[in-house]
Design a protein around this motif. Structure first.
Motif, mmCIF file in Angstrom:
data_model
loop_
_atom_site.group_PDB
_atom_site.id
_atom_site.type_symbol
_atom_site.label_atom_id
_atom_site.label_comp_id
_atom_site.label_asym_id
_atom_site.label_seq_id
_atom_site.Cartn_x
_atom_site.Cartn_y
_atom_site.Cartn_z
ATOM 1 N N GLY A 117 39.598 48.826 35.068
ATOM 2 C CA GLY A 117 40.888 49.467 34.867
ATOM 3 C C GLY A 117 42.026 48.474 34.745
ATOM 4 N N PHE A 118 41.857 47.279 35.322
ATOM 5 C CA PHE A 118 42.892 46.250 35.281
ATOM 6 C C PHE A 118 42.855 45.463 33.990
ATOM 7 C CE2 PHE A 118 39.766 42.987 35.668
ATOM 8 C CZ PHE A 118 38.732 43.618 36.337
ATOM 9 N N GLU A 156 36.965 22.031 34.132
ATOM 10 C CA GLU A 156 36.737 20.681 33.622
ATOM 11 C C GLU A 156 35.646 19.949 34.372
ATOM 12 O OE1 GLU A 156 40.487 18.761 33.844
ATOM 13 O OE2 GLU A 156 41.298 19.744 32.062
ATOM 14 N N ASP A 157 35.494 20.238 35.653
ATOM 15 C CA ASP A 157 34.477 19.544 36.445
ATOM 16 C C ASP A 157 33.119 20.240 36.386
ATOM 17 O OD1 ASP A 157 34.972 21.805 37.869
ATOM 18 O OD2 ASP A 157 35.519 20.798 39.757
ATOM 19 N N GLY A 158 32.975 21.246 35.527
ATOM 20 C CA GLY A 158 31.697 21.927 35.362
ATOM 21 C C GLY A 158 31.489 23.116 36.270
ATOM 22 N N THR A 159 32.452 23.463 37.095
ATOM 23 C CA THR A 159 32.315 24.602 38.005
ATOM 24 C C THR A 159 32.429 25.919 37.240
ATOM 25 O OG1 THR A 159 33.312 23.321 39.784
ATOM 26 C CG2 THR A 159 33.242 25.707 40.059
ATOM 27 N N ASP A 160 31.440 26.794 37.445
ATOM 28 C CA ASP A 160 31.504 28.121 36.832
ATOM 29 C C ASP A 160 32.455 29.010 37.626
ATOM 30 O OD1 ASP A 160 29.700 27.514 34.833
ATOM 31 O OD2 ASP A 160 27.965 28.148 36.006
ATOM 32 N N VAL A 161 33.265 29.784 36.923
ATOM 33 C CA VAL A 161 34.224 30.673 37.572
ATOM 34 C C VAL A 161 34.210 32.031 36.870
ATOM 35 C CG1 VAL A 161 35.774 28.851 38.372
ATOM 36 C CG2 VAL A 161 36.098 29.829 36.090
ATOM 37 N N ALA A 162 34.756 33.019 37.546
ATOM 38 C CA ALA A 162 35.010 34.333 36.952
ATOM 39 C C ALA A 162 36.514 34.480 36.801
ATOM 40 C CB ALA A 162 34.446 35.439 37.828
ATOM 41 N N VAL A 163 36.943 34.821 35.614
ATOM 42 C CA VAL A 163 38.371 34.902 35.283
ATOM 43 C C VAL A 163 38.737 36.362 35.046
ATOM 44 C CG1 VAL A 163 40.168 34.185 33.680
ATOM 45 C CG2 VAL A 163 38.327 32.601 34.265
ATOM 46 N N LYS A 164 39.628 36.869 35.882
ATOM 47 C CA LYS A 164 40.038 38.266 35.832
ATOM 48 C C LYS A 164 41.416 38.334 35.185
ATOM 49 C CE LYS A 164 40.367 42.184 39.086
ATOM 50 N NZ LYS A 164 40.297 42.527 40.512
ATOM 51 N N ARG A 165 41.484 38.859 33.976
ATOM 52 C CA ARG A 165 42.716 38.878 33.186
ATOM 53 C C ARG A 165 43.338 40.266 33.203
ATOM 54 N NH1 ARG A 165 43.292 37.615 26.661
ATOM 55 N NH2 ARG A 165 45.498 37.009 26.680
ATOM 56 N N GLY A 166 44.512 40.389 33.806
ATOM 57 C CA GLY A 166 45.170 41.683 33.908
ATOM 58 C C GLY A 166 45.631 42.196 32.565
ATOM 59 N N SER A 215 53.567 35.835 30.394
ATOM 60 C CA SER A 215 53.416 37.255 30.752
ATOM 61 C C SER A 215 51.980 37.621 31.077
ATOM 62 C CB SER A 215 53.934 38.155 29.616
ATOM 63 O OG SER A 215 55.312 37.936 29.398
ATOM 64 N N GLU A 216 51.202 36.638 31.554
ATOM 65 C CA GLU A 216 49.820 36.880 31.956
ATOM 66 C C GLU A 216 49.731 36.914 33.478
ATOM 67 O OE1 GLU A 216 47.075 37.333 30.190
ATOM 68 O OE2 GLU A 216 47.699 36.825 28.135
ATOM 69 N N MET A 217 48.818 37.715 33.995
ATOM 70 C CA MET A 217 48.491 37.695 35.417
ATOM 71 C C MET A 217 46.986 37.579 35.536
ATOM 72 S SD MET A 217 51.125 40.342 37.246
ATOM 73 C CE MET A 217 50.779 39.632 38.841
ATOM 74 N N ILE A 218 46.537 36.405 35.961
ATOM 75 C CA ILE A 218 45.112 36.086 35.945
ATOM 76 C C ILE A 218 44.698 35.561 37.308
ATOM 77 C CG2 ILE A 218 43.341 34.614 34.898
ATOM 78 C CD1 ILE A 218 45.102 34.566 32.365
ATOM 79 N N LEU A 219 43.580 36.040 37.801
ATOM 80 C CA LEU A 219 42.977 35.527 39.033
ATOM 81 C C LEU A 219 41.678 34.816 38.695
ATOM 82 C CD1 LEU A 219 43.502 38.439 41.573
ATOM 83 C CD2 LEU A 219 44.744 36.294 41.428
ATOM 84 N N VAL A 220 41.388 33.761 39.440
ATOM 85 C CA VAL A 220 40.186 32.963 39.200
ATOM 86 C C VAL A 220 39.352 32.927 40.475
ATOM 87 C CG1 VAL A 220 39.290 30.721 38.504
ATOM 88 C CG2 VAL A 220 41.429 31.553 37.516
ATOM 89 N N TYR A 221 38.091 33.291 40.346
ATOM 90 C CA TYR A 221 37.155 33.294 41.464
ATOM 91 C C TYR A 221 35.953 32.414 41.123
ATOM 92 C CZ TYR A 221 39.574 37.517 43.053
ATOM 93 O OH TYR A 221 40.506 38.420 43.472
ATOM 94 N N GLU A 222 35.256 31.972 42.146
ATOM 95 C CA GLU A 222 33.986 31.320 41.901
ATOM 96 C C GLU A 222 32.987 32.335 41.355
ATOM 97 O OE1 GLU A 222 32.964 27.718 44.655
ATOM 98 O OE2 GLU A 222 33.671 29.373 45.911
#
Length: 847
Positions: A519-520, A529-539, A576-583
């Motif tokens: 819904g968001f 850049e260091d190769g870490t995988d993340v989940a990017v939540k884009r509002g 005008s973006e609101m983004i959260l980043v998680y592992e």
């Protein structure tokens, strides 16, 4: 001649007996515990439709309270519609009737209004407002804007206390009045708690928390039926005037004695007179016979409607010879309906409930249609009855948007109190504003002398991002030399990412990296850049609901750190973006390991460890902070698994701060997911930590049975997993519905403890449910039973789950719930850097 007369008499006698049996069949099923029939303003009993209405004065269980002297009006004129309208009680000031309720549950509340001629008042211009303690029934109704000569209103209200108060409020310097009132108990099964919602197509739960108003009750192809022909005193009108094309439908009928009630359908659902008549396809004067029969029903915009359709195949001569579709508005509600398959016979009633939530501001009609299934070779369709009821809105109103509290008049003493309170609050706000202004000046002065690399606290984010504000507060990344981050070492709130860094991590939001849509907005897999995988939540800026949850999740996650809760890496607030980043969580949501995918099944020990991890996370939410936090959306898609299958609770968009020490609950609008909602929370709108406990009980059953919490395609008694599993648990046969992959692989004592724990979680009342700490303790005990069994089981014995030579005594329930157990408190101090992602990663429809 004598013989012919005798035959006629016998025939007449048979008809009388048959008619009498039908009347008895349709009238003897339900006896209401509460049955108040009140003739307001009358000095004697009034008979109407073979029912006796008692005067409203001197009634032992009905009391009238008025702020002013009420007035009685009466008339014996022949123009009065019926004897029930020959008297009225007039209220110059706010007045109320209080009814003693012997049995809680749904009640009919029926109101009769007719503006009798009165020398002192013009009742035609009277402005009527009627409310209960919780709902608005009528708001400023006046006969001047009404085409009819009299008004009859019927409501279905769930009464949850030992009395019901109906308050009549005059407005616009007018009076209020009422001619008659009915308050009558309704069978529990008549109005369900769940129905099937349309647009989107999903289960709708919690109808018991709403008030309903009858808008239409139609007898398709049959005559008007009054309270005399209905076990629950309902009125059914003929459908003809609502047909879009009259010639498209043909009336059919059989003897009511032919109707065969089976299963959950009884005469209380609808009398046999409804199922004995129907509309079928006629001649619509169109070249293609695959047309629909359509009823067009005017409704009030901006309301949701409960729709019940009644079917009974009284036209077919053999099984499986009638297949059709049902449409509500533009939605296909039922496809390929074969009544004989659903009921296993002809002449057997069947009904289905829906919630139509597509009535928009520009739509003042609701359409219901039946037509042939284009996939079948059979041309035909049928409908026997239709009921449409308005559902109270967010303001708990059935007439307008004003809540009950705003319609109650304020007494002078209350006005004085409110004035004192408002003045005090205003003074306090002024003082706080001054202090805040001084604080901002001090912070601003200090920030000018601060070093460029100094971190800052997490500021409340605006509804949409402010790139200039956040970029100015950014610091230079030591690694890339761009404005990128505040290090995790200097702040507990995460790293600030530039939008360009997010674009690089997700390859410009490449669709191939899309993980899910909620819904968001959208969730992407990214690589830093260091190769870490993340989940990017884009509002999604166009999703106000999603952004509200987005902000709540930031506020909650900025305060929470625990091994079994998701942790925030950082955020982006540019362009005008609101983004959260998680592992990135390697093993995704728990649900994907239970059903709907080809992933290998989890072992019983794995399932217990996952449930224990989730329970630890919820226990920390309830007890680990200065004030408890209620998750409010506990479900299997919000329990995520890392690469080691360690469970973490996710998605805090609906979370709510719990009650303070001097409170027992938080009063709030009902939010959550269908199938997991605490029924007590739904009824009372009172949220407690025990609401999470109920939802977690549903999760436990989902883990054991590997099926969704709600599955509307299953038989009626199996749709809700909580109700279905509890019937088996109470019989001590939970092993009969468990995941087939677990059969023969679970220690019976461990399963028993697990089932008892789930049963306690799913108690109807929160006070009867354990705390999450108690749940955690019991799950750990179930795991110990399983581990002990595995360690001691003889290798060659694969036919049983018992421990050879060591009988396991069932644990005493009286001491199994232990308060203050150190269940997972050591986990609270563990490393806060944990894997995280969202519940919507593999759920493309989101919440």
């Amino acid at each position: 001649m004598v013989k012919m007369k005798l035959v006629k008499c016998v025939h007449l006698l048979l008809v009388v007996v048959l008619f009498g049996s039908m009347v008895l069949e349709s009238s003897a099923s339900f006896v209401p515990v509460d049955n108040y029939l009140i003739a307001c303003g009358s000095s004697q009993n009034v008979e109407f439709l073979r029912q006796i209405y008692a005067p409203d004065s001197g009634h032992s269980s009905v009391s009238l309270k008025s702020q002013g002297n009420s007035i009685v009006a009466s008339s014996n004129s022949s123009t009065v519609p019926s004897p029930l309208y020959q008297s009225a009680r007039i209220f110059p000031a706010t007045s109320s009737y209080k009814f003693d309720i012997k049995r809680e549950g749904r009640h009919w509340v029926r109101l009769y209004f007719y503006p009798l001629p009165d020398p002192g008042h013009d009742l035609t211009s009277a402005s009527l407002t009627v409310i209960t303690e919780n709902f608005v029934l009528l708001n400023n109704f006046t006969f001047q804007n009404y085409n009819g000569s009299y008004l009859f209103k019927e409501y279905a209200i769930n009464v949850t206390s030992d009395n019901l108060i109906l308050t009549f409020i005059p407005s616009n310097d007018s009076v209020a009045f009422v001619n008659a009132i009915e308050v009558v108990s309704v069978p529990d099964e008549l109005v369900p708690d769940q129905a099937l919602a349309l647009t989107p197509f999903a289960p709708f739960s919690g109808l018991s928390g709403y008030a309903l108003e009858t808008v239409y009750r139609l007898n398709m192809g049959g005559p008007l039926l009054t309270a005399q022909n209905d076990t629950l005193g309902r009125t059914w009108e003929n459908d003809k005037k609502y047909l879009h094309v009259n010639s498209s439908a043909v009336n059919v009928s059989v003897s009511p004695a032919n109707i065969k009630y089976k299963g959950a359908v009884t005469p209380d659902i609808a009398p046999n007179w409804i199922y004995a008549t129907a509309e079928t396809m006629g001649d619509a004067n169109v070249p293609n016979m695959m047309f629909n029969i359509t009823w067009v029903l005017p409704v009030e915009p901006n309301f949701t409607y409960f729709v019940r359709v009644h079917f009974c195949d009284i036209v077919s001569s053999s099984l499986n010879s009638l297949v059709f579709n049902l449409y509500i508005n533009s939605d296909i509600a039922l496809q390929s309906v074969d009544l004989s398959t659903l009921t296993s016979d002809l002449d057997v009633p069947y009904y289905k409930d829906f919630v139509s939530n597509s009535s928009a501001a520009d739509s003042d009609t609701l359409t219901v249609s039946v037509g042939p299934d284009t996939k079948a070779d059979i041309t035909g369709a049928i409908m026997n009855g239709l009921e449409i009821m308005k559902i109270s809105n967010e303001a708990r109103s059935l007439d307008g948007l004003l809540p009950v509290e705003t319609l109650l008049p304020v007494s002078p003493s209350r006005k004085n109190k409110i004035g004192i309170i408002v003045g005090s609050v205003a003074a306090a706000l002024a003082a706080l504003t001054f202090i805040y202004f001084c604080y901002c000046c001090l912070v601003s002065r200090r920030s000018k002398t601060a070093q460029q690399g100094q971190g800052h606290t997490w500021l409340p984010l605006p509804l949409y991002g402010n790139s200039q504000t956040m970029t100015k507060m950014s610091t230079m990344s030591q690694k890339s030399g761009t404005a990128s981050c505040i290090s995790l070492a200097s702040s507990n709130f995460g790293r600030f990412f530039t939008f360009q860094e997010i674009m690089d991590a997700t390859n410009k939001f490449d669709e191939s990296s899309l993980l899910g849509v909620g819904g968001f907005g959208r969730v992407y897999k990214g690589t830093l850049e260091d190769g870490t995988d993340v989940a990017v939540k884009r509002g999604n800026p166009r999703s106000e609901q999603g952004l509200a949850e987005f902000r709540t999740e930031i506020e909650m996650l900025s305060k929470l750190r625990h091994r079994h809760l998701v942790s925030l890496i950082g955020y982006c607030d540019e362009r005008s973006e609101m983004i959260l980043v998680y592992e990135f969580m390697a093993n995704g949501p728990l649900r994907s390991h239970l059903y709907g995918t080809d992933l290998p099944p989890l072992s019983w020990k794995q399932r217990l460890e996952i449930c224990i991890g989730a329970a630890r996370g919820l226990h920390y939410l309830h007890t680990g902070a200065a004030q408890s936090i209620i998750h409010r959306d506990v479900k299997t898609t919000n329990i995520l698994l890392d690469e080691n299958f360690v469970a973490k609770v996710a998605d805090f968009g609906l979370s709510k701060t719990g009650p303070s020490l001097d409170q027992t609950h938080v009063s709030t609008a009902v939010k959550g997911s269908f199938g997991y909602l605490d029924p007590e929370y739904f009824r009372r709108q009172q949220l407690t930590e025990k609401s999470d406990v109920y939802s977690f009980g549903v999760v436990l059953m989902e883990v054991l049975c590997t099926r969704p919490a709600l599955n509307p395609v299953l038989p009626r008694e199996q749709v809700n997993i909580a109700e279905w599993a509890m019937t088996w648990q109470k019989k001590g046969m939970l092993d009969q519905i468990m995941d087939p992959n677990l059969v023969g692989k679970v220690n019976p004592s461990s399963l028993k403890k697990f089932g008892e724990t789930a049963e306690k979680c799913l108690a109807d009342h929160g006070v009867d449910r354990p705390s999450m700490g108690d749940v955690l303790w019991n799950l750990e005990y179930a795991l110990q039973l399983e581990e002990t069994s595995s360690a001691l089981m003889e290798p060659e014995d694969n036919s049983t789950n018992h421990i050879p030579g060591i009988p396991l005594t069932p644990f005493d329930n009286s001491i199994s719930m232990v308060d203050g157990v150190t269940s997972g408190t050591d986990e609270d101090a563990e490393d806060a850097a944990t894997s995280a992602v969202f519940s919507q990663l593999v759920n493309p429809r989101g919440r």
